[in-house]
Structures are given as C-alpha cells and as structure tokens.
Enzyme design. Structure first.
Site, short mmCIF file in Angstrom:
data_model
loop_
_atom_site.label_atom_id
_atom_site.label_comp_id
_atom_site.label_asym_id
_atom_site.label_seq_id
_atom_site.Cartn_x
_atom_site.Cartn_y
_atom_site.Cartn_z
N SER A 32 39.17 12.38 -23.82
CA SER A 32 38.36 13.29 -24.62
C SER A 32 36.93 13.31 -24.09
O SER A 32 36.51 12.41 -23.38
CB SER A 32 38.36 12.83 -26.09
N GLU A 110 42.63 6.85 -27.66
CA GLU A 110 42.21 6.69 -26.26
C GLU A 110 42.57 5.31 -25.75
O GLU A 110 43.05 5.16 -24.62
CB GLU A 110 40.70 6.92 -26.14
N LYS A 128 25.26 6.76 -17.68
CA LYS A 128 26.12 5.88 -18.47
C LYS A 128 26.14 4.45 -17.94
O LYS A 128 26.68 3.56 -18.59
CB LYS A 128 27.55 6.44 -18.49
#
Length: 219
Positions: A32, A110, A128
C-alpha cells in the site's frame, strides 16, 4: 529537492524494482502507499508487453483497487499461501533495515503478506532513511488494537514511556477503522534503539493485534 523531483525518483525506483525482480508465473504481494502505485502501473505494463502470467494478492482495500484498476489477476492468500515476491513501501527504515509501516493504516495485512513472502522489496526515497527508527518519522509507531481495549492500552503505553494518540478518521467523525475493523493508536516512543525488544513487549499486551514495527523482514 522539490516535490516533482521526489515523485520522479519514486517512480524510477518503483519501475526498476519491478523490472529487476518480477518474473513470469510469480505470485506477488501488492503493498500500500503512493510508491506502490507506480510499481503496480509498471507491473501492468509488463503483463501487456511480455504476456506475463502473474497473480497479485492485495494487502489492503487500496491495493485491491489498484489490482482491479490495472486489470491484473486478483487472488488471495488462502488460495496461494506462499508468495514469491512482496512489493511495498515504508514510513521509515533504520540502519539494520527494520521498518516502521502503517502510516496508511494497513499494517496488519501488510505484515501477514510480507511474512509469507520469499522475498520482500521495499521501495522508498531518501527521506525515509535514518540511523534509528523515530528519528525522521515523528508520528509514532502505529499499533492496531481491538476497539474495546483502546483506553486501557493508551494508559499502558504511557507507562512504557510512550505518547499515545488514537488515530482519527479524516472524512468521518470518530476514529479511523482499519480494514480489519480495529482502531490504530500511534505511539511516540522517541528514538527507538532496540525495535525488536519494543515489538516483543507490545505484542505481549492483550488487545494489541500487531504493530507497525517490521523486524528483519526486509533484506
């Protein structure tokens, strides 16, 4: 770096990840998030260009919609419990490749898909990366919980040194409801130097379904 260049970088990274790893006859987990959109678009292109036979398993309603929209072969984990490749994103990645995920609210499914995959590809841009989890991602560790337990759990997380906040929905009154019918509590534990230990402690608490700490899943 402006947003257009960041998006272009995400798109290029997603396309390369797909080109380097997706092979014919694979079972693929579809994660996602915004970066995964680019990956799915590239998978759809390869299916048409090379007539690939791929089966795609969603990790959320969003990824279900992506699979259907791009006319890919939709299947489910109960049909194919062993997955060749899982493609997903992350909210933060530490030096040991531990992850924080769940900013989009899909952490449990997930993690289930990732844990049943032979290979996990995490696509993320430079923003990130961090030495320790919690350095850049300041929204806390997402923790999916049984709704009736959220009040005592918030008190429990405070005793553990965290700053919990029940995640609220944006287009409706009240808390966000996950695809599994649960709540999410985002808990700021500050800099997390031992995410594996924290994850184990959290999972031992009744009412906790799972956490957004993904330990030793990526490589």
């Amino acid at each position: 770096m402006n947003q257009d260049k960041i998006e272009q970088g995400k798109k290029l990274a997603a396309r390369k990840a797909v080109d380097d790893n997706v092979k014919n006859n694979m079972i693929i987990g579809i994660g996602s998030g915004s970066t995964v959109v680019y990956a799915v678009e590239r998978i759809a292109e390869l299916v048409k260009e090379k007539d690939l036979n791929l089966k795609c398993i969603p990790t959320s309603f969003q990824s279900y919609q992506l699979i259907v929209k791009n006319e890919l072969n939709l299947v489910y984990l109960d049909q194919y419990p062993v997955i060749d490749l899982d493609i997903d994103g992350a909210d933060e990645i530490d030096k040991d490749l531990n992850l924080i995920k769940g900013g989009g609210g899909c952490l449990v499914q997930e993690k289930v898909i990732a844990s049943n995959s032979n290979k996990v590809i995490i696509i993320a841009d430079f923003r990130k990366n961090s030495k320790n989890l919690g350095e850049k991602w300041k929204k806390g560790v997402p923790i999916e919980v049984i709704p009736l337990s959220y009040v005592p759990l918030m008190k429990r997380f405070e005793k553990m040194g965290g700053k919990p906040q029940l995640r609220m929905a944006k287009a409706k009154a009240g808390p966000l409801i996950t695809d599994n019918g649960n709540f999410i509590i985002d808990v700021d534990f500050g800099i997390i130097k031992n995410p594996e230990e924290l994850n184990k402690k959290l999972l031992m608490i009744p009412g906790v379904v799972d956490t957004g700490l993904f330990i030793q899943i990526a490589s």
